[in-house]
Design a protein around this motif. Structure first.
Motif, mmCIF file in Angstrom:
data_model
loop_
_atom_site.group_PDB
_atom_site.id
_atom_site.type_symbol
_atom_site.label_atom_id
_atom_site.label_comp_id
_atom_site.label_asym_id
_atom_site.label_seq_id
_atom_site.Cartn_x
_atom_site.Cartn_y
_atom_site.Cartn_z
ATOM 1 N N LEU A 102 0.830 -1.206 0.000
ATOM 2 C CA LEU A 102 0.000 0.000 0.000
ATOM 3 C C LEU A 102 0.866 1.257 0.000
ATOM 4 N N THR A 103 1.936 1.236 0.789
ATOM 5 C CA THR A 103 2.840 2.381 0.833
ATOM 6 C C THR A 103 3.489 2.599 -0.526
ATOM 7 N N TYR A 104 3.918 1.507 -1.141
ATOM 8 C CA TYR A 104 4.573 1.580 -2.444
ATOM 9 C C TYR A 104 3.643 2.204 -3.483
ATOM 10 N N PHE A 105 2.382 1.783 -3.488
ATOM 11 C CA PHE A 105 1.451 2.296 -4.489
ATOM 12 C C PHE A 105 1.096 3.758 -4.248
ATOM 13 N N TYR A 106 0.879 4.127 -3.008
ATOM 14 C CA TYR A 106 0.387 5.482 -2.717
ATOM 15 C C TYR A 106 1.490 6.529 -2.544
ATOM 16 N N THR A 107 2.746 6.166 -2.770
ATOM 17 C CA THR A 107 3.830 7.152 -2.607
ATOM 18 C C THR A 107 4.608 7.385 -3.892
ATOM 19 N N TRP A 108 4.018 7.040 -5.026
ATOM 20 C CA TRP A 108 4.726 7.265 -6.287
ATOM 21 C C TRP A 108 5.077 8.744 -6.486
ATOM 22 N N ASP A 109 4.219 9.640 -6.058
ATOM 23 C CA ASP A 109 4.442 11.079 -6.299
ATOM 24 C C ASP A 109 5.039 11.793 -5.088
ATOM 25 N N ARG A 110 5.364 11.040 -4.055
ATOM 26 C CA ARG A 110 5.833 11.681 -2.813
ATOM 27 C C ARG A 110 7.258 12.209 -2.945
ATOM 28 N N TRP A 111 8.113 11.415 -3.609
ATOM 29 C CA TRP A 111 9.522 11.798 -3.713
ATOM 30 C C TRP A 111 9.867 12.117 -5.162
ATOM 31 N N LYS A 112 10.689 13.141 -5.332
ATOM 32 C CA LYS A 112 11.110 13.578 -6.658
ATOM 33 C C LYS A 112 12.631 13.513 -6.766
ATOM 34 N N GLY A 113 13.106 13.446 -8.001
ATOM 35 C CA GLY A 113 14.538 13.487 -8.241
ATOM 36 C C GLY A 113 15.287 12.368 -7.553
ATOM 37 N N ALA A 114 16.388 12.781 -6.867
ATOM 38 C CA ALA A 114 17.230 11.788 -6.194
ATOM 39 C C ALA A 114 16.482 11.074 -5.081
ATOM 40 N N ASP A 115 15.449 11.725 -4.526
ATOM 41 C CA ASP A 115 14.685 11.114 -3.432
ATOM 42 C C ASP A 115 13.856 9.908 -3.890
ATOM 43 N N LYS A 116 13.733 9.711 -5.199
ATOM 44 C CA LYS A 116 12.971 8.562 -5.680
ATOM 45 C C LYS A 116 13.607 7.238 -5.263
ATOM 46 N N ARG A 117 14.873 7.296 -4.850
ATOM 47 C CA ARG A 117 15.518 6.081 -4.361
ATOM 48 C C ARG A 117 14.781 5.529 -3.135
ATOM 49 N N LYS A 118 14.164 6.431 -2.372
ATOM 50 C CA LYS A 118 13.415 5.985 -1.191
ATOM 51 C C LYS A 118 12.248 5.093 -1.607
ATOM 52 N N HIS A 119 11.574 5.492 -2.681
ATOM 53 C CA HIS A 119 10.454 4.687 -3.174
ATOM 54 C C HIS A 119 10.947 3.333 -3.671
ATOM 55 N N LEU A 120 12.105 3.339 -4.337
ATOM 56 C CA LEU A 120 12.680 2.088 -4.830
ATOM 57 C C LEU A 120 13.047 1.171 -3.661
ATOM 58 N N ARG A 121 13.536 1.746 -2.570
ATOM 59 C CA ARG A 121 13.876 0.930 -1.394
ATOM 60 C C ARG A 121 12.634 0.285 -0.789
ATOM 61 N N ILE A 122 11.520 1.024 -0.830
ATOM 62 C CA ILE A 122 10.263 0.427 -0.352
ATOM 63 C C ILE A 122 9.893 -0.764 -1.225
ATOM 64 N N GLY A 123 10.087 -0.621 -2.525
ATOM 65 C CA GLY A 123 9.797 -1.723 -3.440
ATOM 66 C C GLY A 123 10.669 -2.938 -3.173
ATOM 67 N N ILE A 124 11.955 -2.703 -2.905
ATOM 68 C CA ILE A 124 12.860 -3.813 -2.589
ATOM 69 C C ILE A 124 12.437 -4.487 -1.288
ATOM 70 N N ALA A 125 12.067 -3.697 -0.295
ATOM 71 C CA ALA A 125 11.589 -4.262 0.972
ATOM 72 C C ALA A 125 10.319 -5.072 0.761
ATOM 73 N N LEU A 126 9.444 -4.619 -0.142
ATOM 74 C CA LEU A 126 8.226 -5.356 -0.477
ATOM 75 C C LEU A 126 8.568 -6.723 -1.071
ATOM 76 N N CYS A 127 9.543 -6.749 -1.988
ATOM 77 C CA CYS A 127 9.963 -8.018 -2.589
ATOM 78 C C CYS A 127 10.509 -8.975 -1.539
ATOM 79 N N VAL A 128 11.283 -8.438 -0.608
ATOM 80 C CA VAL A 128 11.861 -9.270 0.447
ATOM 81 C C VAL A 128 10.764 -9.864 1.328
ATOM 82 N N MET A 129 9.795 -9.042 1.710
ATOM 83 C CA MET A 129 8.711 -9.532 2.568
ATOM 84 C C MET A 129 7.830 -10.546 1.836
#
Length: 456
Positions: free
Chosen positions: A118-145
């Motif tokens: 849910l966090t991954y889906f609803y935060t696509w527009d939260r971070w811009k530029g270099a901060d998009k790495r945070k969204h990618l980290r959420i995605g990696i954590a999702l894959c791990v879980m």
């Protein structure tokens, strides 16, 4: 015997469990695990290339993965709990006792997976530029879980077929870290990714309009597929070798194929999928649609085959060397033979067999000892009594039932006295004759040999 019995009638109790389990595994493996890995891989490439088109595709995938996982995935997961609990309560109760903390941990991991999705889906527009790495980290954590849920559940499921030293030690760790856990976990992990590719690759033709971007996605899928196929092949053989000796001999029977056909069909199918991986890596925007369709169909059939074979080769047990498929404990067999099954059955008012209640007793014992796999009638003819014992006399059944586990070694032994055997035989002969529109005959039963077990 410790719980009320429920009969799903014509559909069959065992059939219902099987259908629900296969459906859930397909959704969970293809979408929640494989789909998430591919989605995050596409986002990573989009972030690396600063490609908004690929990012939009990953975002679209996240929407559908969220919807399918939280609806069909969750409902079929609950469906498995419902069907197995009402049909095989003794088995589920034992697994809950053995793996209490593993189940609890898996629940925590699953909740974390949902929160991350849910966090991954609803935060696509939260971070811009270099901060998009945070969204990618959420995605990696999702894959791990998502993967950790597979790791934990596989440990529990693998213990059913080879609990290792648990029967002697009763140690949680011996049960969880059983001989089949690692190869089964590896096979399922990469089967999930291959299944994800099989499903999503078909969508690429319509969802990714740009040829350049479509080729980029194809190459991502091709890399994952090129890794998955050889790992699946090796871990599949490892898994087969880690099975108990008797279970290994039943693989051919459970698959419904000869040993050579089983081996070459699976190897051949995986090789064709590997050809698709090479084709995708080649970067051609167009490729044979037949190969795409084959990959999707074969991947679904492969995971279905794995589930069916796994369920059948542990017979006559539901927990190997501990509990039979009907929920009867192996260690209690002598007690039932001496005292009678009815005496220890909690959910029956009948405690002894008389001439007046013989048919009623037979029906009760059939429900408690046979209905988990068999039905009186139904679509799966190999398990329907109207097909299996058509034309058998009551005397033939009386002779067969006590030795059925020796003649058909996938059958649990009958638990009870001679009087209870006769009651079950009388009930089956009577009800089958009524349904088939004839009367019990004096024909002799001709069961198959132990070397060629039948699908019971």
């Amino acid at each position: 015997m410790n719980f009320p019995t429920i009969d799903f009638g014509w559909l069959g109790n065992g059939n219902l469990i099987g259908m629900m389990a296969v459906l859930h595994v397909m959704i969970n493996h293809a979408v929640a695990i494989g789909g998430c890995v591919l989605m995050v891989s596409i986002e990573y490439r989009a972030h690396k290339d600063n490609n908004p088109v690929l990012e939009g595709y990953a975002r679209t995938l996240s929407k559908w993965i969220m919807i399918i996982t939280t609806t069909a995935g969750a409902m079929t997961g609950v469906g498995i709990w419902f069907t197995t609990t009402v049909i095989l309560p003794d088995a589920i109760g034992s697994l809950l006792r053995i793996f209490h903390w593993a189940w609890f941990t898996e629940w925590l991991v699953f909740v974390s997976e949902v929160v991350l999705l849910l966090t991954y889906f609803y935060t696509w527009d939260r971070w811009k530029g270099a901060d998009k790495r945070k969204h990618l980290r959420i995605g990696i954590a999702l894959c791990v879980m998502s993967w950790l849920t597979l790791v934990l559940i596989t440990g529990i499921l693998a213990a059913q077929i080879n609990p290792g030293n648990w029967v002697e030690t009763l140690s949680f760790w011996d049960a969880f870290f059983n001989p089949t856990w690692i190869p089964s976990m590896i096979f399922r992990t990469f089967a999930a990714i291959a299944l994800g590719v099989a499903v999503l690759h078909v969508l690429n033709r319509w969802m990714v309009k740009s040829v350049r971007d479509r080729v980029t996605v194809q190459r991502i899928f091709g890399r994952w597929l090129a890794i998955s196929v050889p790992v699946m092949l090796l871990s599949g053989f490892w898994y087969l070798r880690s099975l108990p000796d008797k279970a290994q001999t039943l693989v051919k029977w459970a698959s419904g194929m000869s040993e050579s056909a089983f081996i070459w069909l699976n190897i051949g199918g995986l090789l064709l999928i590997f050809i698709l991986a090479v084709t995708l890596l080649d970067g051609k925007p167009k490729f044979p649609i037949a190969l795409t369709v084959f990959t999707g169909v074969f991947s679904l059939l492969l995971i279905t085959e794995f589930e069916i074979v796994r369920e059948n080769i542990r017979k006559p047990y539901v927990i190997y060397n501990y509990m039979y498929a009907n929920g009867v404990l192996k260690e209690d067999m002598e007690k039932y033979a001496q005292d009678g099954f009815l005496k220890h059955a909690k959910f029956t008012k009948i405690k002894e067999v008389t001439e007046a209640n013989k048919l009623e007793v037979g029906e009760e014992i059939f429900a408690m000892q046979c209905m988990a796999c068999h039905s009186i009638d139904g679509p799966r003819r190999s398990r329907a009594m109207t097909e299996r014992i058509d034309g058998w006399s009551e005397d033939a059944l009386v002779s067969f039932i006590p030795s059925m586990h020796l003649i058909r070694d996938v059958m649990p032994p009958f638990a009870g006295t001679q009087e209870e055997v006769e009651a079950v035989a009388a009930y089956l002969a009577n009800v089958v004759a009524q349904i088939n529109g004839d009367s019990p005959t004096d024909s002799e039963a001709k069961p198959q040999s132990a070397e060629t077990p039948q699908k019971d």
